[in-house]
Design an enzyme around this catalytic site. Structure first.
Site, mmCIF file in Angstrom:
data_model
loop_
_atom_site.group_PDB
_atom_site.id
_atom_site.type_symbol
_atom_site.label_atom_id
_atom_site.label_comp_id
_atom_site.label_asym_id
_atom_site.label_seq_id
_atom_site.Cartn_x
_atom_site.Cartn_y
_atom_site.Cartn_z
ATOM 1 N N SER A 17 2.298 -9.674 -0.461
ATOM 2 C CA SER A 17 1.856 -8.270 -0.490
ATOM 3 C C SER A 17 2.084 -7.544 0.824
ATOM 4 O O SER A 17 2.238 -6.323 0.837
ATOM 5 C CB SER A 17 0.368 -8.201 -0.868
ATOM 6 N N GLU A 24 -10.548 6.450 2.706
ATOM 7 C CA GLU A 24 -11.422 5.452 3.310
ATOM 8 C C GLU A 24 -10.534 4.319 3.803
ATOM 9 O O GLU A 24 -9.445 4.110 3.276
ATOM 10 C CB GLU A 24 -12.386 4.899 2.258
ATOM 11 N N LYS A 76 0.822 -1.212 0.000
ATOM 12 C CA LYS A 76 0.000 0.000 0.000
ATOM 13 C C LYS A 76 0.856 1.262 0.000
ATOM 14 O O LYS A 76 0.449 2.293 -0.530
ATOM 15 C CB LYS A 76 -0.939 0.001 1.194
#
Ligand SMILES: *Cc1c(COP(=O)(O)O)cnc(C)c1O
Length: 412
Positions: A376, A108, A86
């Site tokens: 990830s 969000e 991210k």
């Protein structure tokens, strides 16, 4: 003019009139940045000094031996600052915010990982930051809320609807419509109206660029298969990005939850339960009922718990360029455990979906085939879920002891 990029029939920009000019402004800023030869260098420099780029490619020697081949490689996005891919997206959008001269970001968040990454970026770039989070998620994800607040963000519990991620997205869009002049909305995955899917996958493509170079250096050929988990689809699009012209098979792994046949899952494509629709500004496959009402999703991995999927992935899936599979919660916990025991790595439960599918398919492949798994994120954040799943008695005692101490404090 509002640019409405489509991927096959998916994507687009279905926006209320009030947001059109903001999306135009963002689209222009993104295009200009992309065309600026210095921008990607600036981005890479930021990521190599503030995060951990290039992230390593790890040869999973023990897992390879355990399965008797194929040769397994792991791309280590878990080593990014804040613990997942991210950071790639959030820091890239931070650079765009600077170029646009805005002073405030909103986002969000569901599980809270994207909220923590955004709050981190805001602290680093000196931006004011508001995070929208469903009230139920605020209650469930206290550790991430704690860090967002410590990082200086304001966390707003959203009380509308089912008080989860989709309600947080709507609240963030409402905020944006009222504060367009100084505010940028940092969307967390390759979904939403154009230009977000293109922009987020552009920043995440750094994963694939590095991975292709690294695997070519080590093996002199591309992998037979690449596995990546798919929530919204950003880490998958990132690692797949450099392999579309290779004979490599690309496998996206969705959350199979308690099993596709139970209906309690978050698989939009592998399950055939998803249907095309338009929501939250874009067209893709959603888990929805006949009236277009979004359905509840289930997964042991909170980060894969999303009703939509990137329109880019939906199109690539329809074209047959990406195969979609699902891994159940049980398979995921088994893969998580095996990866820890054999390699000493702690993959996030999201990432463990990619491991689970790779392990399931390993016996079909030849000993000399190469496979690449995208890790990830790191699994430290999953301590509560994993301790529950394995009924760790000592952990429960620890939590009870803590609770007693706090109880005593509250009473006195
Ligand atoms: C958020 C998250 C995901 C899911 O997001 P994508 O956009 O599908 O990549 C996957 N893995 C980890 C570790 C995450 O934090």
């Amino acid at each position: 003019m509002l640019d409405t990029r489509y991927y096959g029939e998916f994507g687009g920009a279905y926006l209320p009139e009030i947001l059109v000019s903001t999306f135009e402004e963002l689209g222009t800023a993104f295009r200009e940045a992309k065309d600026d030869p210095g921008f990607w260098e600036e981005y890479k420099n930021l990521m190599s000094t503030y995060s951990c780029r290039p992230t390593p490619l790890t040869f999973a020697e023990n897992l390879t031996e355990y399965f008797g081949g194929p040769r397994m490689y792991i791309k280590r996005e878990d080593l990014n600052h804040t613990g997942a891919h991210k950071a790639n997206n959030v820091m890239g959008q931070g650079l765009l915010v600077k170029r646009m001269g805005k002073s405030r970001v909103i986002a969000e968040t569901g599980a809270g990982q994207h909220g923590v990454a955004t709050a981190t970026m805001a602290a680093k770039f000196g931006l004011s930051c508001t995070i929208y989070m469903g009230e139920l998620d605020v209650a469930r994800q206290r550790p991430n809320v704690f860090w967002m607040e410590r990082l200086g963000a304001r966390v707003v519990p959203v009380q509308d609807g089912s008080r989860i991620l989709k309600d947080a997205i709507n609240a963030a869009l409402r905020d944006w419509a009222g504060n367009m002049d100084d505010t940028h909305y940092v969307l967390g995955t390759a979904c939403g109206a154009h230009p977000f899917p293109e922009m987020v996958s552009y920043f995440q493509s750094i994963i694939g660029q590095e991975a292709r170079r690294q695997i070519m250096d080590r093996e002199g050929r591309t992998p037979a298969r690449i596995y990546a988990c798919v929530g919204g689809g950003s880490n998958a699009l990132g690692i797949f990005s450099s392999f579309y012209n290779d004979p490599t098979e690309l496998v996206g792994v969705e959350a199979g939850g308690q099993g596709l046949e139970t209906g309690r899952h978050a698989s939009r494509l592998a399950s055939n339960d998803g249907t095309p629709g338009i929501a939250q500004g874009y067209k893709t496959y959603f888990l929805q009922n006949d009236e277009g009402q979004m359905q509840d999703t289930h997964s042991v991995a909170a980060g894969l718990d999303y009703v939509g999927v990137s329109p880019i992935l939906a199109a690539l899936w329809e074209e047959g360029k990406i195969r979609f599979e699902a891994a159940t919660d049980g398979e995921v916990l088994a893969a998580f455990t095996l990866t820890m025991e054999k390699e000493g790595l702690i993959p996030a439960l999201e990432s463990s979906h990619a491991f689970a599918r790779a392990f399931k398919e390993a016996p079909d492949l030849g000993v000399d085939d190469i496979i690449l798994i995208n890790q990830s994120g790191r699994g430290d954040k999953d301590i509560f879920t994993v301790a529950d799943a394995f009924s760790d008695q000592q952990w429960s005692k620890f939590i009870l002891k803590k609770a007693e101490e706090y109880g005593a404090e509250l009473v006195s």
